[in-house]
Design a protein around this motif. Sequence first.
Motif: not given
Length: 396
Positions: A361-366
């Motif tokens: 899962n990508p970092p949310h801030e991406d």
Amino acid sequence: MSDDVVAQAPDDTAPATHEPPARDITDGGPEMVQFLDSDGRRVGETEANRAYASYLEDVDADTLRSLYRDLLLVRRVDSEGHALQRQGELGLWPSLLGQEAAQVGAGRAMRPQDYAFPGYREHGVAWCKGVDPVNLLGMFRGVNHGGWDSNENNFHLYTIVIGNQMLHATGYAMGVQRDGAVGSGDPDKDTAVMAFTGDGGTAQGDYNEALVFAAVAHAPVVFFVQNNHWAISEPNERQFVIPPYQRARGFGFPGVRVDGNDVLATLAVTRQALERARSGQGPTLIEAFTYRMGAHTTSDDPTKYRIAAEVDAWKAKDPLDRLRKLLVAEGLADEEWFTELDAEADELAARIRTACQQMPNPPHEDMFEDVYVDPHPLVERERDEFVAYHASFEEA
């Protein structure tokens, strides 16, 4: 009253029929270009295909085997995407089952510099343009920004808004004109653009506006309509009276209907249209007459609006079966070759299945990245606030 065709209002009160269609809905008519019939036999010269025969002169045994490989592997990618969605690994999957020949024929007609603008079902075109199927799965898993770098393979991101990509393609084609990459005579420079949509997209305003702009600008764009007969649950007769290929003339450029289940016919017709575009002769509309064998997406139940007899009629037109029959009949492939190809398909399926399941899962801030080309103070402030908000839960 004139003799012109008059559209009749649909009778919503009529009960659904479960009888076989009253007419052969698989018949594209005498104007449909075809080189390979549903039994895998070569079609001789006809008035419809005569102008396109020369575009297949280089198609030898290796090319035929390569096209079949494309069809089989694309179908396997599609079936794997469907299975992964059913297993909860993807949020959604739009199947291309039945449309492989239309997409592979069009995709293999393109040169590297040609730019494709897909809808959201063009997995076969993505394959031909070199986009890794894993990237397609990543998009429908929701773990990346669209899935791929559009300019790396000249394949734009999938467009969920129906018909919107037609305007994108036309605008890009007008830019290609202004860059002088049309009609120069240089085969490595001259560029064509292709826009893909389904029959449902032809009813959208964006689609029709794009055709107007392309016509008046004489833009180097090919509009490729995959008429799979169903816009979700709406059949052709609720979308148009005049078929898509005939409507092109009203906009001022040629239209042609091709057997979308015949990869050779699709390859030939698309090559001709792309050549016209690159040489500065303007747009063409191709209607690939095909059928969506599966559901619109994995959230759809086609048994609610179409009968099994209709699907069965189209199964006999399967694009893979007819090319396989040709390869066998002409002694161009044996069972050992088909077995090896099936093993390759198994390996491909295993690779993309594992890659999908292991996607982090990508970092949310991406989500704040790549919103603008240059740093934007408002976006940066929102990102910092978002990161601080989530960090506060960790501290607590």
